[in-house]
Design a protein around this motif. Structure first.
Motif, PDB file in Angstrom:
ATOM      1  N   TYR A   1       4.170  -1.065   4.336  1.00  0.00           N
ATOM      2  CA  TYR A   1       3.724  -0.018   3.412  1.00  0.00           C
ATOM      3  C   TYR A   1       4.997   0.605   2.599  1.00  0.00           C
TER       4      TYR A   1
ATOM      5  N   PRO B   1      -8.525   7.643   1.032  1.00  0.00           N
ATOM      6  CA  PRO B   1      -8.552   7.693   2.357  1.00  0.00           C
ATOM      7  C   PRO B   1      -7.712   8.696   3.156  1.00  0.00           C
TER       8      PRO B   1
ATOM      9  N   ASP C   1      -2.549   5.233  -1.860  1.00  0.00           N
ATOM     10  CA  ASP C   1      -3.706   4.580  -1.382  1.00  0.00           C
ATOM     11  C   ASP C   1      -4.360   5.008  -0.075  1.00  0.00           C
TER      12      ASP C   1
ATOM     13  N   CYS D   1       0.883  -1.176   0.080  1.00  0.00           N
ATOM     14  CA  CYS D   1      -0.055   0.029  -0.016  1.00  0.00           C
ATOM     15  C   CYS D   1       0.970   1.256   0.025  1.00  0.00           C
TER      16      CYS D   1
ATOM     17  N   ASN E   1     -11.270   9.823   7.312  1.00  0.00           N
ATOM     18  CA  ASN E   1     -11.567   8.643   7.520  1.00  0.00           C
ATOM     19  C   ASN E   1     -11.240   8.122   8.772  1.00  0.00           C
TER      20      ASN E   1
ATOM     21  N   ASN F   1     -11.530  10.174  -3.370  1.00  0.00           N
ATOM     22  CA  ASN F   1     -11.825   8.785  -2.646  1.00  0.00           C
ATOM     23  C   ASN F   1     -10.688   8.160  -2.113  1.00  0.00           C
TER      24      ASN F   1
ATOM     25  N   ARG G   1      -4.684   0.242   8.917  1.00  0.00           N
ATOM     26  CA  ARG G   1      -5.309  -1.002   8.225  1.00  0.00           C
ATOM     27  C   ARG G   1      -7.000  -0.692   8.180  1.00  0.00           C
ATOM     28  N   ARG G   2      -7.593  -0.016   9.351  1.00  0.00           N
ATOM     29  CA  ARG G   2      -8.956  -0.030   9.206  1.00  0.00           C
ATOM     30  C   ARG G   2      -9.355   0.845   8.064  1.00  0.00           C
ATOM     31  N   VAL G   3      -8.441   1.789   7.687  1.00  0.00           N
ATOM     32  CA  VAL G   3      -9.062   2.876   6.674  1.00  0.00           C
ATOM     33  C   VAL G   3      -8.644   2.390   5.241  1.00  0.00           C
ATOM     34  N   THR G   4      -7.628   1.456   5.001  1.00  0.00           N
ATOM     35  CA  THR G   4      -7.118   1.256   3.733  1.00  0.00           C
ATOM     36  C   THR G   4      -7.762  -0.141   3.170  1.00  0.00           C
ATOM     37  N   ARG G   5      -7.709  -0.117   2.096  1.00  0.00           N
ATOM     38  CA  ARG G   5      -8.515  -1.286   1.190  1.00  0.00           C
ATOM     39  C   ARG G   5      -7.212  -2.388   0.974  1.00  0.00           C
ATOM     40  N   CYS G   6      -6.068  -2.147   1.354  1.00  0.00           N
ATOM     41  CA  CYS G   6      -5.018  -2.960   0.802  1.00  0.00           C
ATOM     42  C   CYS G   6      -4.231  -3.160   2.021  1.00  0.00           C
TER      43      CYS G   6
END
Length: 124
Positions: free
Chosen positions: A27, A78, A48, A3, A100, A76, A117-122
């Motif tokens: 990351y 975060p 990201d 990410c 976010n 979009n 980790r909570r706010v990313t999709r990767c």
């Protein structure tokens, strides 16, 4: 590929601490010293996730966030607001502005990684 996280903060020390902790988790971290540099880097290499300080020279974090949310390319992405101002109103304002997540300085590296980790999709 990990990410990509952009850390925008005018404190060299804080950027290094955040970068160290996120790099350790896998990351890929890029840094910017102020809001203007942060926006330039976002436009040239869309991250990201953006970790954004509030009080900075040139453009403060809320202004950067406002510009990001108004930009179709960045709207979009975060954002986690990271600030020394830890009042309840600051957190509410950050979230109402489109953030976010919200962390106050000083922060725990574990909490930082959890929030990322909570706010990313990767995964990191």
């Amino acid at each position: 590929m990990g990410c990509r996280v952009l850390v925008v903060d005018d404190s060299d020390v804080l950027r290094k601490i955040v970068s160290f902790n996120l790099t350790k988790e896998g990351y890929v971290v890029e840094e910017a010293r102020d809001g203007l540099e942060g926006l330039e880097k976002m436009k040239s290499n869309k991250p990201d996730l953006v970790i954004l300080d509030v009080m900075m020279p040139h453009l403060n974090g809320f202004e950067v966030l406002k510009r990001m949310r108004a930009d179709p390319e960045l709207s979009n992405v975060p954002v986690i607001i990271l600030t020394a101002k830890g009042g309840e109103n600051d957190a509410k304002m950050a979230l109402q502005s489109g953030a976010n997540g919200f962390l106050t300085k000083p922060f725990s590296p574990v909490k930082l990684v959890e929030e990322v980790r909570r706010v990313t999709r990767c995964g990191g």
